[in-house]
Design a protein around this motif. Structure first.
Motif, PDB file in Angstrom:
ATOM      1  N   LEU A  22     -14.411  -4.544   9.088  1.00 34.20           N
ATOM      2  CA  LEU A  22     -13.395  -4.226  10.085  1.00 34.20           C
ATOM      3  C   LEU A  22     -13.853  -3.163  11.076  1.00 34.20           C
ATOM      4  N   GLY A  23     -15.087  -2.673  10.913  1.00 30.60           N
ATOM      5  CA  GLY A  23     -15.581  -1.638  11.806  1.00 30.60           C
ATOM      6  C   GLY A  23     -14.945  -0.280  11.582  1.00 30.60           C
ATOM      7  N   LEU A  24     -14.519  -0.004  10.345  1.00 28.85           N
ATOM      8  CA  LEU A  24     -13.894   1.265  10.016  1.00 28.85           C
ATOM      9  C   LEU A  24     -14.902   2.219   9.389  1.00 28.85           C
ATOM     10  N   PRO A  25     -14.629   3.527   9.406  1.00 30.95           N
ATOM     11  CA  PRO A  25     -15.510   4.458   8.700  1.00 30.95           C
ATOM     12  C   PRO A  25     -15.624   4.095   7.228  1.00 30.95           C
ATOM     13  N   ALA A  26     -16.760   4.373   6.632  1.00 29.35           N
ATOM     14  CA  ALA A  26     -17.003   3.973   5.242  1.00 29.35           C
ATOM     15  C   ALA A  26     -16.041   4.640   4.275  1.00 29.35           C
ATOM     16  N   THR A  54      -0.401   5.664   0.383  1.00 29.48           N
ATOM     17  CA  THR A  54       0.420   4.999   1.392  1.00 29.48           C
ATOM     18  C   THR A  54       0.167   3.505   1.373  1.00 29.48           C
ATOM     19  N   SER A  55       1.208   2.737   1.120  1.00 28.41           N
ATOM     20  CA  SER A  55       1.041   1.286   1.075  1.00 28.41           C
ATOM     21  C   SER A  55       0.731   0.740   2.468  1.00 28.41           C
ATOM     22  N   PRO A  56      -0.266  -0.137   2.594  1.00 28.53           N
ATOM     23  CA  PRO A  56      -0.566  -0.737   3.902  1.00 28.53           C
ATOM     24  C   PRO A  56       0.585  -1.553   4.469  1.00 28.53           C
ATOM     25  N   ALA A  57       1.352  -2.223   3.609  1.00 29.78           N
ATOM     26  CA  ALA A  57       2.466  -3.054   4.081  1.00 29.78           C
ATOM     27  C   ALA A  57       3.630  -2.943   3.119  1.00 29.78           C
ATOM     28  N   SER A  58       4.850  -2.890   3.669  1.00 36.81           N
ATOM     29  CA  SER A  58       6.066  -2.790   2.871  1.00 36.81           C
ATOM     30  C   SER A  58       7.058  -3.839   3.333  1.00 36.81           C
ATOM     31  N   GLU A  87      -1.922   0.570  12.492  1.00 35.40           N
ATOM     32  CA  GLU A  87      -2.473  -0.576  13.225  1.00 35.40           C
ATOM     33  C   GLU A  87      -3.558  -1.286  12.427  1.00 35.40           C
ATOM     34  N   VAL A  88      -4.294  -0.545  11.617  1.00 37.07           N
ATOM     35  CA  VAL A  88      -5.340  -1.173  10.804  1.00 37.07           C
ATOM     36  C   VAL A  88      -4.724  -2.162   9.825  1.00 37.07           C
ATOM     37  N   ALA A  89      -3.680  -1.719   9.108  1.00 31.66           N
ATOM     38  CA  ALA A  89      -3.031  -2.608   8.156  1.00 31.66           C
ATOM     39  C   ALA A  89      -2.415  -3.805   8.860  1.00 31.66           C
ATOM     40  N   GLU A  90      -1.795  -3.575   9.992  1.00 33.11           N
ATOM     41  CA  GLU A  90      -1.170  -4.683  10.722  1.00 33.11           C
ATOM     42  C   GLU A  90      -2.208  -5.690  11.188  1.00 33.11           C
ATOM     43  N   LYS A  91      -3.349  -5.209  11.653  1.00 33.99           N
ATOM     44  CA  LYS A  91      -4.404  -6.106  12.131  1.00 33.99           C
ATOM     45  C   LYS A  91      -4.892  -7.025  11.022  1.00 33.99           C
ATOM     46  N   LEU A 104       1.538 -12.193   6.673  1.00 28.70           N
ATOM     47  CA  LEU A 104       2.714 -11.489   6.179  1.00 28.70           C
ATOM     48  C   LEU A 104       3.897 -11.583   7.129  1.00 28.70           C
ATOM     49  N   ASN A 105       3.649 -11.764   8.411  1.00 23.06           N
ATOM     50  CA  ASN A 105       4.763 -11.825   9.354  1.00 23.06           C
ATOM     51  C   ASN A 105       5.684 -13.011   9.110  1.00 23.06           C
ATOM     52  N   MET A 106       5.192 -14.012   8.366  1.00 26.41           N
ATOM     53  CA  MET A 106       6.060 -15.154   8.058  1.00 26.41           C
ATOM     54  C   MET A 106       7.239 -14.725   7.187  1.00 26.41           C
ATOM     55  N   ILE A 107       7.090 -13.594   6.464  1.00 20.81           N
ATOM     56  CA  ILE A 107       8.173 -13.133   5.603  1.00 20.81           C
ATOM     57  C   ILE A 107       9.388 -12.738   6.436  1.00 20.81           C
TER      58      ILE A 107
END
Length: 459
Positions: free
Chosen positions: A193-197, A204-208, A259-263, A269-272
Motif C-alpha cells: 500500500l506504500g505505507l511506512p513499514a 483502533t479498529s480500521p472499520a466499524s 483514509e488508509v482503512a477506507e482505501k 464493506l460499503n455493500m453493508i
C-alpha cells in the motif's frame, strides 16, 4: 486478494447485536418503592401496582390516582485485559414510569401504565481491544399497559394488564480486528500500500459497523393475585409473560478509522450500508412472589423474590436481507440461564406527612461465563437503597430515593468469536498462521449510582 479479504470481513458484523442479561431488566420503576428495595408484589400501591402486581390496584380506596417516576442511572464498567485496564464512558440512562388509575366500582379499578421494562446503555469506545465484540450499545423498550383489577372479596383481589411493547436498538462494534490487521500490515501489506513499514492501527479498529433498528410491537400479559391474610399480613404473586422483540428491517452503516482503512476496505464493506438485517431478542417472563407484614400501624416490611426466565435466550440469530450478504447469516450460542432477584424493604411513617424507607436487592447473574460479551458485563449485584416521601398537602406526595449498585465482579470471563480476516488471508500471508477463531478473555467490574424522583397525586 485484498478485495476477497475485505468481502470476508463483512461477516464479522454478525456477532455484534447481542443483549444484556440482568443488566437490561429495569428495577427502578418507582421512586417510592425503590427506597424499599423495589419491593411491591404484596403491597397495596394504588396505580403503581400495575407494574409490581396488578391485583394490588384492586385494594385502592381512591377515585383517581396518578404517579410518575424518573431515575438517572450512571454506571461505570471496567475491564482488565492482558494487564491493561479499560473504562466505559457512559451517559446517564433515564428509565421512567407513569401510572394513572380510577375507580369504576368500589371493588373494580381500571388504569393504564407507561414504563420502560428493559433498557441499557454502555459505551466502551472504539479504541480498545474488545471493540470487535462491542463498542457501544443503546437499547430501550417501552410498554403501554391498560389494566383491570377486581377485589373479589374484601381480602382477595386479582388483576390483569395487556402489555404492548416496542423498542429500538443502536449498536456499534468493530468489523475488523485491529491486532489481526496489524499482523498483516507487518507481513507485507504496508509495502503493497506504500505505507511506512511501522504503520499500525494499535487498538483502533480500521472499520466499524453501526446497527440501528426498531422492533415491531409485541404483546404480552401482566397478571397477579393478592390476598390479605389479616390486617397485618399480605401475600402476592404476579407473572409477566415472555415476549419476543423482532427487528424486521434494521439499518447497517460502516465507518472507517482513516483514509488508509477506507482505501483498503471500502470496495466490499460499503455493500453493508444497503444490507438491511432482521433479528430478534427475548423479553423474558418474570415471576414475582412476595409477602408484607405490618407489625405496627407505622411500620411496613416487605420481601420479594423474582425469577426471570433468561433460559429462553439460547441463541441470537441474525439474517441479512441483501443477497450479497445473506451468506453471512449467523447463529450465535448464548445459553443464558434463569436468574433470581431477592428484595427486602422497610417503610416507617415518622409523621402523617413524612415517610422514610430502606431496602436491599440482590440480583443474580444469568450470563454464561464462556459466552461473555463486554456489552454484557453481567455479574451478581448487591444494591442497597434508601428513600423518603413528603406530603406538603393532603393529596400530593413527593418521593425521593437513591440506590447504589455494586457488582461482585467477574474474573476469567471469555468470548470466542470468528476472525474471518485471519481465515481469508492464509494464502496471501501463509507465514502468519493466524487462527480463524479468537477468544477475548478479561476480568470485569461494575458499579452504578441511581437517584430517583417521583410524584403522586390521588383523591
Amino acid at each position: 486478494m485484498i478485495k476477497r479479504t475485505a468481502t470476508a470481513l463483512a461477516a464479522l458484523l454478525c456477532i455484534g447485536m447481542t443483549a444484556k442479561a440482568e443488566g437490561y431488566q429495569i428495577n427502578t420503576l418507582s421512586a417510592r418503592q425503590l427506597g424499599m428495595g423495589h419491593t411491591g408484589t404484596a403491597l397495596h400501591l394504588g396505580a403503581e401496582s400495575m407494574i409490581f402486581n396488578p391485583a394490588g390496584m384492586g385494594f385502592a380506596n381512591t377515585t383517581f390516582d396518578f404517579t410518575g417516576s424518573i431515575t438517572g442511572i450512571k454506571a461505570d464498567a471496567t475491564t482488565i485485559h492482558d494487564g491493561q485496564k479499560y473504562h466505559t464512558d457512559n451517559g446517564i440512562s433515564t428509565p421512567i414510569a407513569l401510572n394513572a388509575s380510577f375507580r369504576i366500582y368500589d371493588n373494580l379499578q381500571a388504569g393504564v401504565a407507561f414504563y420502560t421494562p428493559y433498557g441499557s446503555s454502555i459505551d466502551w469506545g472504539r479504541d480498545w481491544p474488545g471493540a470487535v465484540l462491542n463498542s457501544s450499545v443503546d437499547l430501550r423498550m417501552f410498554t403501554i399497559q391498560p389494566t383491570l383489577a377486581w377485589r373479589i372479596t374484601p381480602r382477595l383481589s386479582v388483576g390483569a394488564g395487556l402489555m404492548m411493547t416496542w423498542g429500538n436498538v443502536d449498536l456499534h462494534k468493530a468489523l475488523v480486528s485491529a491486532s489481526t490487521f496489524d499482523h498483516i500490515l507487518g507481513a507485507g501489506l504496508s509495502n503493497m500500500l506504500g505505507l511506512p513499514a511501522d504503520y499500525r492501527f494499535g487498538n483502533t479498529s480500521p472499520a466499524s459497523v453501526g446497527l440501528k433498528g426498531t422492533s415491531q410491537m409485541a404483546f404480552g400479559a401482566n397478571i397477579g393475585v393478592m390476598y390479605d391474610i389479616n390486617d397485618r399480613w399480605t401475600l402476592g404473586a404476579s407473572f409477566r409473560t415472555r415476549m419476543t422483540m423482532t427487528v424486521k428491517k434494521g439499518d447497517a452503516t460502516v465507518s472507517y478509522a482513516n483514509e488508509v482503512a477506507e482505501k483498503v476496505l471500502e470496495d466490499r464493506l460499503n455493500m453493508i450500508n444497503v444490507a438491511n438485517f432482521k433479528a430478534s431478542m427475548p423479553a423474558p417472563y418474570v415471576l414475582g412472589m412476595g409477602v408484607s407484614f405490618r407489625p405496627t400501624d407505622r411500620l411496613t416490611l416487605a420481601l420479594d423474590a423474582q425469577l426471570t426466565g433468561w433460559n429462553t435466550y439460547k441463541s441470537l440469530d441474525i439474517e441479512f436481507l441483501n443477497d450479497i450478504a445473506s451468506a453471512y447469516n449467523q447463529h450465535i450460542v448464548k445459553n443464558y440461564h434463569n436468574s433470581w432477584a431477592f428484595k427486602a424493604g422497610a417503610q416507617y411513617a415518622l409523621t402523617h406527612r413524612f415517610d422514610i424507607r430502606a431496602g436491599l436487592m440482590v440480583d443474580t447473574d444469568p450470563v454464561d461465563i464462556n459466552h461473555y460479551n463486554p456489552e454484557t458485563p453481567g455479574m451478581t449485584k448487591i444494591e442497597p437503597t434508601v428513600g423518603f416521601s413528603f406530603r406538603p398537602i393532603e393529596h400530593l406526595s413527593i418521593d425521593l430515593a437513591f440506590m447504589y449498585i455494586a457488582g461482585l465482579g467477574k474474573d476469567g470471563a471469555s468470548c470466542t468469536y470468528p476472525d474471518l480476516l485471519a481465515a481469508s488471508v492464509g494464502q496471501m500471508f501463509p507465514q502468519l498462521q493466524l487462527p480463524a477463531q479468537k477468544t477475548f478473555k478479561a476480568d470485569y467490574r461494575v458499579h452504578a449510582f441511581a437517584p430517583s424522583i417521583g410524584i403522586s397525586y390521588k383523591f
